[in-house]
Design an enzyme around this catalytic site. Structure first.
Site, PDB file in Angstrom:
ATOM      1  N   ARG A  22     -67.610 -22.072  13.109  1.00 33.93           N
ATOM      2  CA  ARG A  22     -68.901 -22.719  13.358  1.00 33.93           C
ATOM      3  C   ARG A  22     -68.780 -24.008  14.155  1.00 33.93           C
ATOM      4  O   ARG A  22     -69.619 -24.897  14.060  1.00 33.93           O
ATOM      5  CB  ARG A  22     -69.653 -22.966  12.039  1.00 33.93           C
ATOM      6  CG  ARG A  22     -70.037 -21.677  11.351  1.00 33.93           C
ATOM      7  CD  ARG A  22     -70.830 -21.893  10.098  1.00 33.93           C
ATOM      8  NE  ARG A  22     -71.241 -20.606   9.538  1.00 33.93           N
ATOM      9  CZ  ARG A  22     -71.664 -20.436   8.293  1.00 33.93           C
ATOM     10  NH1 ARG A  22     -71.722 -21.468   7.476  1.00 33.93           N
ATOM     11  NH2 ARG A  22     -72.013 -19.248   7.876  1.00 33.93           N
ATOM     12  N   LYS A  77     -70.706 -26.726  29.754  1.00 37.53           N
ATOM     13  CA  LYS A  77     -71.271 -25.383  29.866  1.00 37.53           C
ATOM     14  C   LYS A  77     -70.154 -24.370  29.640  1.00 37.53           C
ATOM     15  O   LYS A  77     -69.190 -24.319  30.397  1.00 37.53           O
ATOM     16  CB  LYS A  77     -71.921 -25.175  31.231  1.00 37.53           C
ATOM     17  CG  LYS A  77     -73.249 -25.899  31.372  1.00 37.53           C
ATOM     18  CD  LYS A  77     -73.785 -25.866  32.784  1.00 37.53           C
ATOM     19  CE  LYS A  77     -74.210 -24.497  33.198  1.00 37.53           C
ATOM     20  NZ  LYS A  77     -74.887 -24.511  34.520  1.00 37.53           N
ATOM     21  N   GLU A 136     -66.904 -25.449  45.870  1.00 36.97           N
ATOM     22  CA  GLU A 136     -67.617 -26.280  44.886  1.00 36.97           C
ATOM     23  C   GLU A 136     -67.503 -27.760  45.229  1.00 36.97           C
ATOM     24  O   GLU A 136     -68.389 -28.552  44.900  1.00 36.97           O
ATOM     25  CB  GLU A 136     -67.069 -26.018  43.482  1.00 36.97           C
ATOM     26  CG  GLU A 136     -67.339 -24.626  42.948  1.00 36.97           C
ATOM     27  CD  GLU A 136     -68.750 -24.450  42.379  1.00 36.97           C
ATOM     28  OE1 GLU A 136     -69.583 -25.359  42.547  1.00 36.97           O
ATOM     29  OE2 GLU A 136     -69.005 -23.382  41.790  1.00 36.97           O
ATOM     30  N   LYS A 194     -70.559 -34.816  39.082  1.00 37.94           N
ATOM     31  CA  LYS A 194     -70.946 -33.885  38.018  1.00 37.94           C
ATOM     32  C   LYS A 194     -71.380 -34.657  36.776  1.00 37.94           C
ATOM     33  O   LYS A 194     -72.394 -34.320  36.131  1.00 37.94           O
ATOM     34  CB  LYS A 194     -69.758 -32.970  37.698  1.00 37.94           C
ATOM     35  CG  LYS A 194     -69.996 -31.956  36.568  1.00 37.94           C
ATOM     36  CD  LYS A 194     -70.878 -30.827  37.025  1.00 37.94           C
ATOM     37  CE  LYS A 194     -71.048 -29.741  35.962  1.00 37.94           C
ATOM     38  NZ  LYS A 194     -69.910 -28.806  35.884  1.00 37.94           N
ATOM     39  N   ARG A 244     -80.130 -31.176  36.635  1.00 37.54           N
ATOM     40  CA  ARG A 244     -78.798 -30.566  36.626  1.00 37.54           C
ATOM     41  C   ARG A 244     -78.809 -29.218  37.338  1.00 37.54           C
ATOM     42  O   ARG A 244     -77.769 -28.752  37.817  1.00 37.54           O
ATOM     43  CB  ARG A 244     -78.284 -30.415  35.191  1.00 37.54           C
ATOM     44  CG  ARG A 244     -76.847 -29.903  35.129  1.00 37.54           C
ATOM     45  CD  ARG A 244     -76.263 -29.958  33.727  1.00 37.54           C
ATOM     46  NE  ARG A 244     -74.929 -29.363  33.701  1.00 37.54           N
ATOM     47  CZ  ARG A 244     -74.117 -29.333  32.636  1.00 37.54           C
ATOM     48  NH1 ARG A 244     -74.510 -29.895  31.505  1.00 37.54           N
ATOM     49  NH2 ARG A 244     -72.929 -28.770  32.704  1.00 37.54           N
ATOM     50  N   HIS A 264     -75.755 -20.846  44.168  1.00 33.84           N
ATOM     51  CA  HIS A 264     -75.305 -19.989  43.083  1.00 33.84           C
ATOM     52  C   HIS A 264     -76.235 -18.808  42.817  1.00 33.84           C
ATOM     53  O   HIS A 264     -75.784 -17.774  42.319  1.00 33.84           O
ATOM     54  CB  HIS A 264     -75.124 -20.806  41.798  1.00 33.84           C
ATOM     55  CG  HIS A 264     -73.915 -21.680  41.798  1.00 33.84           C
ATOM     56  ND1 HIS A 264     -73.689 -22.639  42.768  1.00 33.84           N
ATOM     57  CD2 HIS A 264     -72.847 -21.752  40.955  1.00 33.84           C
ATOM     58  CE1 HIS A 264     -72.541 -23.255  42.509  1.00 33.84           C
ATOM     59  NE2 HIS A 264     -72.018 -22.735  41.428  1.00 33.84           N
ATOM     60  N   HIS A 286     -74.149 -15.634  42.671  1.00 36.82           N
ATOM     61  CA  HIS A 286     -73.997 -14.875  41.435  1.00 36.82           C
ATOM     62  C   HIS A 286     -74.443 -13.426  41.610  1.00 36.82           C
ATOM     63  O   HIS A 286     -73.836 -12.503  41.047  1.00 36.82           O
ATOM     64  CB  HIS A 286     -74.800 -15.523  40.303  1.00 36.82           C
ATOM     65  CG  HIS A 286     -74.171 -16.758  39.750  1.00 36.82           C
ATOM     66  ND1 HIS A 286     -74.812 -17.598  38.863  1.00 36.82           N
ATOM     67  CD2 HIS A 286     -72.946 -17.310  39.944  1.00 36.82           C
ATOM     68  CE1 HIS A 286     -74.013 -18.599  38.545  1.00 36.82           C
ATOM     69  NE2 HIS A 286     -72.877 -18.450  39.186  1.00 36.82           N
ATOM     70  N   HIS A 296     -65.489 -16.386  42.684  1.00 35.74           N
ATOM     71  CA  HIS A 296     -66.712 -17.159  42.433  1.00 35.74           C
ATOM     72  C   HIS A 296     -66.984 -18.164  43.550  1.00 35.74           C
ATOM     73  O   HIS A 296     -68.103 -18.251  44.072  1.00 35.74           O
ATOM     74  CB  HIS A 296     -66.614 -17.883  41.089  1.00 35.74           C
ATOM     75  CG  HIS A 296     -67.744 -18.838  40.846  1.00 35.74           C
ATOM     76  ND1 HIS A 296     -69.049 -18.439  40.699  1.00 35.74           N
ATOM     77  CD2 HIS A 296     -67.757 -20.197  40.766  1.00 35.74           C
ATOM     78  CE1 HIS A 296     -69.834 -19.497  40.529  1.00 35.74           C
ATOM     79  NE2 HIS A 296     -69.066 -20.565  40.558  1.00 35.74           N
TER      80      HIS A 296
END
Length: 372
Positions: free
Chosen positions: A125, A147, A189, A231, A245, A252, A256, A270
């Site tokens: 948890r 993330k 990136e 960032k 953000r 992307h 994606h 990616h």
């Protein structure tokens, strides 16, 4: 500490952490962890490629500091970001009898960082974790900001949690072991930060790209630090990505969809998808009369010089119909009540969020770009 060391602080109150950037940081990891997190045990999650290149250094460092550790090794590649491998990581943490107060270490690129962070967020948890990003993409982007997640057959990064690391250790020497294609993919990136809202940084990259790719450690350190600071600025303003953000997703939405169309395989890394996506986003903005058309060519030339694809036609092999790409775009995490949201631009360093973009306009644009 060496002359290439930088520190970026992520000021999230009780969840604040540092990003330490420098040469041979992995070799100092044991001492750094022992000092900051005394009495902990460690579970390392890595992949088989990074494990060969970097794991012995980390293990030697942990052993020298007297830290107890175990290792979970997963396959290399984007296809690892799925339920089955997440289960292996969590079960490995439990099998090692790591407790909630112990620490998970993510040693690898963006795939391992995302998956290990998600595993840490749900094992017992919620456990603390440390990012040790070994790819350029992970160092400048995915290791920072909390993330975490895995992919779904419905789309990329649709399953996950926001779970901030306790420390990020970015080792510049690890970049020297990367295949040129992976370094170039990470560079996409890097360019993204200049294109979003930092035109001077984009010009700095144009001036220094050759030296950066040639291995100049001081320039690489500055590059990584500037990206991490950028960032961090977005994370502090909007940790859960409910507003600004989302600008970090420039390119992307297209990228994606292309990744999904290629089955999250080595056909399209990616960062390569992001490179194509950023050129598409600028071209789409120009077509809508929002941005100068010459910017699209300038950006494409920069990315091409770095060894990156910039057109849909650059992707090897056949792609599914545009309708399949549109289905992936409709599952993008920025979609609100079915309305498409894109990150568009008014020029280099002038990205903005555009809501309610008409699907038919996007579809026609993609159709045209497939033939370009």
């Amino acid at each position: 500490m060496s002359e290439t060391d930088h520190k970026v602080h992520v000021a999230l109150g009780e969840r604040a952490y540092d990003i330490l950037i420098g040469a041979d940081v992995i070799d100092r990891a044991g001492a750094l962890l022992a000092e900051r997190f005394p009495g902990r045990r460690y579970g390392i999650i890595t992949d088989d490629a990074v494990g060969k290149a970097q794991l012995p250094r980390l293990v030697a460092s942990l052993d020298a500091a007297g830290l107890t550790h175990s290792t979970i090794t997963l396959p290399h590649g984007e296809s690892t970001k799925r339920w089955e491998r997440l289960g292996e990581a969590v079960e490995g943490i439990l099998a090692a009898r790591l407790e909630r107060g112990d620490l998970v270490i993510a040693l690898g690129g963006g795939v391992i960082g995302d998956l290990a962070g998600f595993a840490a967020s749900i094992a017992r948890r919620g456990m603390d974790f440390v990012q040790i990003p070994t790819s350029l993409l992970a160092q400048v982007d995915s290791s920072v900001g909390g993330k975490t997640g895995i992919n779904s057959p419905h789309g990329k990064n649709l399953i996950g949690a926001f779970h901030q690391p306790r420390l990020v250790l970015a080792d510049l020497s690890a970049l020297e072991t990367l295949p040129p294609r992976e370094f170039a993919a990470g560079y996409a990136e890097v360019v993204k930060y200049g294109l979003i809202d930092d035109e001077p940084f984009y010009f700095w990259l144009e001036d220094n790209r050759r030296a950066i790719f040639a291995g100049d450690r001081a320039l690489r350190a500055e590059m990584v630090a500037r990206c991490c600071a950028a960032k961090t600025r977005f994370v502090l303003a909007d940790e859960k990505e409910t507003g600004v953000r989302a600008l970090l997703n420039l390119g992307h939405t297209f990228g994606h969809a292309l990744e999904k169309a290629t089955g999250y395989s080595d056909r399209l890394l990616h960062g390569e998808g992001v490179a194509i996506g950023m050129v598409l986003a600028h071209g789409f903005s120009a077509q809508l009369g929002l941005a100068p058309s010459q910017d699209t060519g300038r950006i494409a030339a920069h990315l091409q010089a770095a060894g990156l694809p910039t057109r849909i036609a650059d992707i090897p092999g056949d792609l599914p119909p545009t309708s399949v790409l549109m289905d992936a775009i409709a599952q993008d995490k920025k979609v609100v009540r079915g309305a498409l949201t894109f990150i568009l631009t008014r020029g280099i360093g002038q990205a903005f969020i555009e809501k309610n973009v008409q699907p038919d306009v996007v579809r026609d644009y993609i159709e045209a770009m497939r033939k370009a």
